[in-house]
Design an enzyme around this catalytic site. Sequence first.
Site, PDB file in Angstrom:
ATOM      1  N   CYS A  71       0.852  -1.193   0.000  1.00  0.00           N
ATOM      2  CA  CYS A  71       0.000   0.000   0.000  1.00  0.00           C
ATOM      3  C   CYS A  71       0.890   1.247   0.000  1.00  0.00           C
ATOM      4  O   CYS A  71       1.844   1.341   0.763  1.00  0.00           O
ATOM      5  CB  CYS A  71      -0.848  -0.086   1.269  1.00  0.00           C
ATOM      6  SG  CYS A  71      -2.127   1.132   1.427  1.00  0.00           S
ATOM      7  N   ASP A 118     -12.323  -5.054  21.654  1.00  0.00           N
ATOM      8  CA  ASP A 118     -11.403  -5.026  22.800  1.00  0.00           C
ATOM      9  C   ASP A 118     -12.056  -4.421  24.030  1.00  0.00           C
ATOM     10  O   ASP A 118     -11.907  -4.941  25.135  1.00  0.00           O
ATOM     11  CB  ASP A 118     -10.161  -4.202  22.419  1.00  0.00           C
ATOM     12  CG  ASP A 118      -9.155  -4.123  23.562  1.00  0.00           C
ATOM     13  OD1 ASP A 118      -8.801  -5.187  24.113  1.00  0.00           O
ATOM     14  OD2 ASP A 118      -8.710  -3.012  23.909  1.00  0.00           O
TER      15      ASP A 118
END
Lengths: 158, 158, 158, 158, 158, 158
Positions: free
Chosen positions: D76, D128
Amino acid sequence: MTKLTHLDDKGQARMVDVSAKDVTTRLATAKGRITMNAETLAMISEGRAKKGDVLAAARIAGIMAAKKAHELIPLCHPLLIAGVSVDFTPDTKASAIDVEATVKVEGKTGVEMEALTAVSVACLTIYDMCKSADRAMRIGDIRLVEKSGGKSGHYTGD
Amino acid sequence: MTKLTHLDDKGQARMVDVSAKDVTTRLATAKGRITMNAETLAMISEGRAKKGDVLAAARIAGIMAAKKAHELIPLCHPLLIAGVSVDFTPDTKASAIDVEATVKVEGKTGVEMEALTAVSVACLTIYDMCKSADRAMRIGDIRLVEKSGGKSGHYTGD
Amino acid sequence: MTKLTHLDDKGQARMVDVSAKDVTTRLATAKGRITMNAETLAMISEGRAKKGDVLAAARIAGIMAAKKAHELIPLCHPLLIAGVSVDFTPDTKASAIDVEATVKVEGKTGVEMEALTAVSVACLTIYDMCKSADRAMRIGDIRLVEKSGGKSGHYTGD
Amino acid sequence: MTKLTHLDDKGQARMVDVSAKDVTTRLATAKGRITMNAETLAMISEGRAKKGDVLAAARIAGIMAAKKAHELIPLCHPLLIAGVSVDFTPDTKASAIDVEATVKVEGKTGVEMEALTAVSVACLTIYDMCKSADRAMRIGDIRLVEKSGGKSGHYTGD
Amino acid sequence: MTKLTHLDDKGQARMVDVSAKDVTTRLATAKGRITMNAETLAMISEGRAKKGDVLAAARIAGIMAAKKAHELIPLCHPLLIAGVSVDFTPDTKASAIDVEATVKVEGKTGVEMEALTAVSVACLTIYDMCKSADRAMRIGDIRLVEKSGGKSGHYTGD
Amino acid sequence: MTKLTHLDDKGQARMVDVSAKDVTTRLATAKGRITMNAETLAMISEGRAKKGDVLAAARIAGIMAAKKAHELIPLCHPLLIAGVSVDFTPDTKASAIDVEATVKVEGKTGVEMEALTAVSVACLTIYDMCKSADRAMRIGDIRLVEKSGGKSGHYTGD
């Protein structure tokens, strides 16, 4: 009324869209200082080699931190920083070291945060390298003293 | 005579060898403050959503920065940080926000730098998010206020 | 009542203090899948060299991302990851690739987030490498399938 | 025949040379969702402070991750992201939160990966922060829904 | 027969599971050298300030890079590095600077990669700082010269 | 007389200001080699899957490192790298693998450091993946072989 541009209409954080802004040459200078006891300042200032390495390390750390400002500050735009300098001036009277950072860029947003981050991390590095001798050092007076380029014009602080 | 342990006998920078140090539970608390004009403080404090996001962003940035202290500060040891909290207390009288960070670890070195870095980056984030309204904000009084664990014993500052 | 431990009593984010937790061997396995059109799957699966590099790149990216979970996820603790594996299983019928990551650690907190991050980034890498051929790929079913070690005991999902 | 541009003639990975491409204003929007049990969704949605901090943290994490897409995804390209927004829409019926990220840039390559990464990391952060209450949450439906700018023209997905 | 432990039975990359290995004190020393023309070496060596800053910057860069080895090298385990030193010895006869890095850790894996990375990045930094004067500098002889701790025993190279 | 542009008049490090430089298309190619014993080279070269993964991992690591050059090398400018390729050529006679990296950019500074960093980290990755079989591998001959674009003109080395 003044608005915080980093928050949208619902008060939620966003990275402001700057795609339509002009690319101009922008400069920012920030200052700060770290105050310490006289003996610590003497250890840094006296002795060529030691001074070299404490301040050389702090200078490198400040320059590298300028490149990381956008990683540390959530809504700060990444930029192709074109130049950074970090300077230190010991002030024996105040038992402190003055830190000054100047950052230049050709881009769509200013470099205040990069300059302020460079000053902050340079001060933290001095603290780290001298903390075994002096835990009570204090970092302060971190502020923008000059900014130019961009639509908001030239700014100078004290 | 006091020595700077981050420099070797020739005054050159090194990351001090801590392999022989004991693993103990260590804690450090640092404080700092960012001073701003009254209108800026009001913008942050008033209005639930906005306060939420400016200070929530600064809190997250401070916590994440604690984890990055060893990447920013050249001679700082990497650590498995066990806990971080960052708190803000607006002080209307002083037109400032007080920032306090506490870091805990079970390790061989202290977490002063992690706590000081958390405070610094939380302040920088507040500056960034409010700078469109107030360029003259000033970050200061960054210092260690408590440190425990390790051979050097309990330290408290003001 | 169940509480979100990542928020303190005032609902503010903190990195939970785990310094008093035991160090145990912990393992987590996560799964996910990326669905694509049949031609894209064929391009990845057929031809030794190409398959090698798309999946090899995705595997490396997933492993490296597991090491970065604590940098990406604000309240995630840093950990000394002891082992990571990332596996791919093409599913021609579903026109998808199943991704599975297992992470091991000896530490005070679990490695769910590391395993989930490895799966997510491995899928994003496959997307990136094939997007010139297929923009409509879809990443999904990312979930924890096994977790062991630590006080909360053994968990298995489907 | 369609080719994977990230692989050279020998099927080896490379970062495609985009130096000859035009700089245009590019935008990408990606979506995803995280499904959870009803009680978890209620904990996030009810109670001002808690909702503020879970979603505020996920929003910040998503924005910061957009800036890191090129560090996570091997091939990328780095980009000077010009703007990012991340939005959450609770869906009580589906017991899920929908996540949408939009990224803008003026550059030579598109920002699909940045938008998809922002969505992925925002979902991982919600996982999370809520995992102590609900380990069976599931992240899915991550896909590109809009892309404009660049030679490949306007793309819309569902 | 000797095996590459970083590859599994199918020849696929993995981060080897070291959770069952003992924590021991481990040390590694690596060396390398950068060869340059005589004038460049003189510029670095003569003149206190200049020498200070070129080699001070390279030393800091090498130390910081040791902490990043696991981010750069895909299958390298993260470690809590306990100490790093980087030393330079100008060799006028060979028109080169010898670079030596020693890393210590208490951990489950060795620190060869950290020491080799420190040497490599210190050399790259010298190249960067002097390249305006000498593009033909050459970095070589990077190798492990000592390794102790761990099951594989004491190793010394030349 | 030749000067080191990375040092100011006082010999202090700075990131050189390039804001006035032209944006041009720039290319740099660097080479290096890692020498190993014949058995190690055979292990890498023979067996399709194994070769695939050792060199595929080293290629990915080199490409990703090119994007990190400015984070590793203190005074190196950040750049929007437009393309990177990393190639390996086994040399059975010399019992070595030759590594070559080419980096392109449209920007204000050259990409020598990015190419040299890609070569260095690709070599370090090969070392890491094979070190269980061969600790005496040696990395060398890292140098710039071609550079074009920018004011300093076309450079070729051997």
